[in-house]
Design an enzyme around this catalytic site. Structure first.
Site, PDB file in Angstrom:
ATOM      1  N   LYS A  22       0.743  -1.005   0.225  1.00  0.00           N
ATOM      2  CA  LYS A  22       0.087  -0.033  -0.066  1.00  0.00           C
ATOM      3  C   LYS A  22       0.860   1.591   0.020  1.00  0.00           C
ATOM      4  O   LYS A  22       0.266   2.179   0.699  1.00  0.00           O
ATOM      5  CB  LYS A  22      -0.752   0.022   1.430  1.00  0.00           C
ATOM      6  CG  LYS A  22      -2.129  -1.111   1.398  1.00  0.00           C
ATOM      7  CD  LYS A  22      -3.044  -1.723   2.339  1.00  0.00           C
ATOM      8  CE  LYS A  22      -3.823  -2.522   2.772  1.00  0.00           C
ATOM      9  NZ  LYS A  22      -4.631  -1.879   3.657  1.00  0.00           N
ATOM     10  N   LYS A  51     -13.826   2.646  -5.869  1.00  0.00           N
ATOM     11  CA  LYS A  51     -13.252   4.035  -4.994  1.00  0.00           C
ATOM     12  C   LYS A  51     -11.799   3.878  -4.177  1.00  0.00           C
ATOM     13  O   LYS A  51     -11.353   2.557  -4.900  1.00  0.00           O
ATOM     14  CB  LYS A  51     -13.909   3.715  -3.416  1.00  0.00           C
ATOM     15  CG  LYS A  51     -14.432   2.728  -2.619  1.00  0.00           C
ATOM     16  CD  LYS A  51     -14.815   2.359  -1.790  1.00  0.00           C
ATOM     17  CE  LYS A  51     -14.926   1.347  -0.798  1.00  0.00           C
ATOM     18  NZ  LYS A  51     -13.471   1.065  -0.147  1.00  0.00           N
ATOM     19  N   LYS A  80     -14.910  -2.611   2.809  1.00  0.00           N
ATOM     20  CA  LYS A  80     -13.532  -3.092   1.541  1.00  0.00           C
ATOM     21  C   LYS A  80     -12.275  -2.084   2.866  1.00  0.00           C
ATOM     22  O   LYS A  80     -13.156  -0.981   3.257  1.00  0.00           O
ATOM     23  CB  LYS A  80     -13.957  -2.469   0.782  1.00  0.00           C
ATOM     24  CG  LYS A  80     -14.740  -3.686  -0.378  1.00  0.00           C
ATOM     25  CD  LYS A  80     -14.480  -5.233  -0.061  1.00  0.00           C
ATOM     26  CE  LYS A  80     -15.179  -5.181  -1.016  1.00  0.00           C
ATOM     27  NZ  LYS A  80     -15.830  -6.236  -0.314  1.00  0.00           N
ATOM     28  N   ASP A  81     -11.659  -1.492   2.266  1.00  0.00           N
ATOM     29  CA  ASP A  81     -10.131  -0.892   2.707  1.00  0.00           C
ATOM     30  C   ASP A  81     -10.455  -0.253   2.105  1.00  0.00           C
ATOM     31  O   ASP A  81     -10.441   0.321   1.441  1.00  0.00           O
ATOM     32  CB  ASP A  81      -8.894  -2.019   2.547  1.00  0.00           C
ATOM     33  CG  ASP A  81      -8.412  -3.864   3.085  1.00  0.00           C
ATOM     34  OD1 ASP A  81      -9.208  -4.508   2.099  1.00  0.00           O
ATOM     35  OD2 ASP A  81      -8.023  -3.397   4.290  1.00  0.00           O
ATOM     36  N   ARG A  82      -9.848   0.895   3.369  1.00  0.00           N
ATOM     37  CA  ARG A  82     -10.182   2.783   2.365  1.00  0.00           C
ATOM     38  C   ARG A  82      -8.671   3.103   2.272  1.00  0.00           C
ATOM     39  O   ARG A  82      -8.608   3.409   0.420  1.00  0.00           O
ATOM     40  CB  ARG A  82     -10.149   3.264   4.366  1.00  0.00           C
ATOM     41  CG  ARG A  82     -10.174   5.301   3.703  1.00  0.00           C
ATOM     42  CD  ARG A  82      -9.879   5.586   5.215  1.00  0.00           C
ATOM     43  NE  ARG A  82      -8.078   5.802   5.444  1.00  0.00           N
ATOM     44  CZ  ARG A  82      -7.746   6.282   5.334  1.00  0.00           C
ATOM     45  NH1 ARG A  82      -7.591   6.764   4.031  1.00  0.00           N
ATOM     46  NH2 ARG A  82      -6.008   5.730   5.524  1.00  0.00           N
TER      47      ARG A  82
END
Length: 352
Positions: A22, A51, A80-82
Site C-alpha cells: 500500500k 473507490k 472494503k479497505d480504505r
C-alpha cells in the site's frame, strides 16, 4: 498488543524478507465477486462502484446525498479497505423513483462504473469472494525462496486468521472490547458496538487458531472437530471416518474454530477441550458476546488461496493475484511471505 499476540504464529516458517504494501492505493486492489443475476428491473438500483482511498461507509453516505435518500436505504455486501483501490456493489432503495443523477458523488476517489435495476436489495455477506491484486514494493527477499513458499501456500493454504486491521491500532479495538466486557455493558452507537463485538470474537477465534497452528493440528481434522466446506456456513461433527475424508486433502473441507456467542458448540474431544480452555482464559469476553445476542458460529481454520499467480514486474516488486472467500484477509497471505514495513523504511539491498 503486538501482531503476534493478535494473530498468532506463522505456519510456513520465518518471514523471507521485507516489503511495503500500500505505498499507493493501486498496490492493494480488491474486486468483489457477486454471483447474483440482476434482472434489470425493480425498485432497487444496484451500483458497481470503484473507490480509491475511501472507506465503504463514507462511499455510502456520498451516494445517499447525491441520490437525495437516507443513508439507511443504501446497502452493501461488505466493508472494503480504505487505503486501497476497490470495486464493490451498492444498492439504493428507490420505490417509484427514477434513477438519480449520481455525478455529484463522483470525483477522483469514487466512480460509478455500472448501474442496474433489481427486485431486491443487496444483503450483507451476499458476495461469495473477493479477488485481489497486490503489489509488494521494496522487496528484499530471494525470488527462489518466495517462489517455493508460494508453491507451498498454493498446496496447503494459510491459517485463516482475522487480519490485524480488524483489531485497530495496537489492538485498540480488543482493549476497548475487554473494557466493555468487564462492565458487561454495550456502547450505544451501533457502529461502535458492531466493531467491538466483531473485534472481541475475532480475537478469541485467533487465539484458538494460534494454538492449533502451534501444535500442528490446524491443517488436519481430529475426532470431535466440527468440519465445514470452504463456501458453507453449516458444519458437521467429525468421527474417525470424517477425519479421512479425501476432500480435506484438496482444501475443500476444513476443521473450524468458534465465533463465540449464545449456545454451546456440539464439538467434542481435544478440539472442544482446547476451545473450552481458551474460553476459560477470557470468561468476561465470552459472556459479553453471548449476552449481546451473538449466535455461536464457526469459521474454517484453513484458508485456501484460489487462482494464485505471481510475477516480478521489477526485481524489487512482487505482484500477487488470488481469490479468497468473503470475510477472509489478504494480509494473512502476505504475512506468510514477508514482514511488512512502512513506506520509506526499505533501505536494504534486494536479494535475488
Amino acid at each position: 498488543m503486538t501482531e503476534l499476540e493478535l494473530l498468532g504464529p506463522r505456519a510456513s516458517g520465518e518471514a523471507l524478507g521485507t516489503a511495503v504494501l500500500k505505498a499507493v492505493a493501486e498496490d492493494f486492489q480488491v474486486d468483489e465477486v457477486l454471483d447474483i443475476p440482476l434482472s434489470g428491473q425493480g425498485e432497487h438500483l444496484w451500483l458497481w462502484v470503484e473507490k480509491r482511498d475511501l472507506n465503504t461507509e463514507e462511499a455510502a453516505r456520498r451516494l445517499a446525498r447525491a441520490a437525495g435518500v437516507p443513508v439507511r436505504t443504501i446497502s452493501y455486501a461488505g466493508l472494503k479497505d480504505r487505503q486501497a483501490l476497490t470495486r464493490q456493489w451498492f444498492s439504493l432503495h428507490l420505490p417509484g423513483k427514477a434513477d438519480p443523477d449520481l455525478s455529484r458523488a463522483e470525483d477522483d476517489t469514487l466512480r460509478v462504473l455500472k448501474q442496474v435495476r433489481h427486485s431486491r436489495k443487496l444483503q450483507r455477506g451476499a458476495h461469495s469472494a473477493n479477488g485481489f491484486t497486490l503489489r509488494l514494493t521494496g522487496l528484499t527477499a530471494e525470488h527462489a525462496a518466495i517462489d517455493a513458499r508460494l508453491e507451498q501456500l498454493k498446496q496447503c493454504g494459510v491459517p485463516n486468521y482475522f487480519g490485524a486491521q480488524r483489531f485497530g491500532h495496537a489492538g485498540g479495538n480488543v482493549h476497548d472490547a475487554q473494557d466493555w466486557a468487564a462492565r458487561q455493558a454495550l456502547p450505544e452507537q451501533r457502529n461502535v458496538r458492531s466493531r467491538l463485538l466483531s473485534a472481541g470474537r475475532s480475537y478469541l477465534f485467533n487465539q484458538v487458531l494460534a494454538a492449533r497452528v502451534a501444535d500442528g493440528t490446524w491443517q488436519r481434522a481430529q475426532v470431535g472437530d466440527l468440519l465445514a466446506f470452504t463456501d458453507s456456513r453449516s458444519f458437521f461433527a467429525a468421527g474417525e471416518q470424517e477425519c479421512s475424508d479425501p476432500r480435506l486433502a484438496i482444501l475443500d473441507l476444513h476443521p473450524t474454530g468458534p465465533l463465540w456467542g449464545e449456545g454451546d458448540a456440539p464439538g467434542a474431544g481435544a478440539p472442544q477441550a482446547l476451545e473450552s480452555a481458551i474460553a476459560a482464559r477470557h470468561p468476561a469476553l465470552c459472556q459479553w458476546l453471548a449476552r449481546a445476542g451473538m449466535d455461536h458460529e464457526r469459521r474454517i481454520l484453513r484458508l485456501p488461496i484460489g487462482r494464485l499467480t505471481w510475477h516480478y514486474p521489477e526485481p524489487d516488486i512482487l505482484q500477487l493475484e488470488f481469490v479468497l472467500p468473503a470475510g477472509c484477509f489478504a494480509t494473512v497471505v502476505v504475512r506468510e511471505l514477508v514482514d511488512l514495513v512502512p513506506v520509506g523504511q526499505t533501505d536494504s539491498p534486494c536479494v535475488f
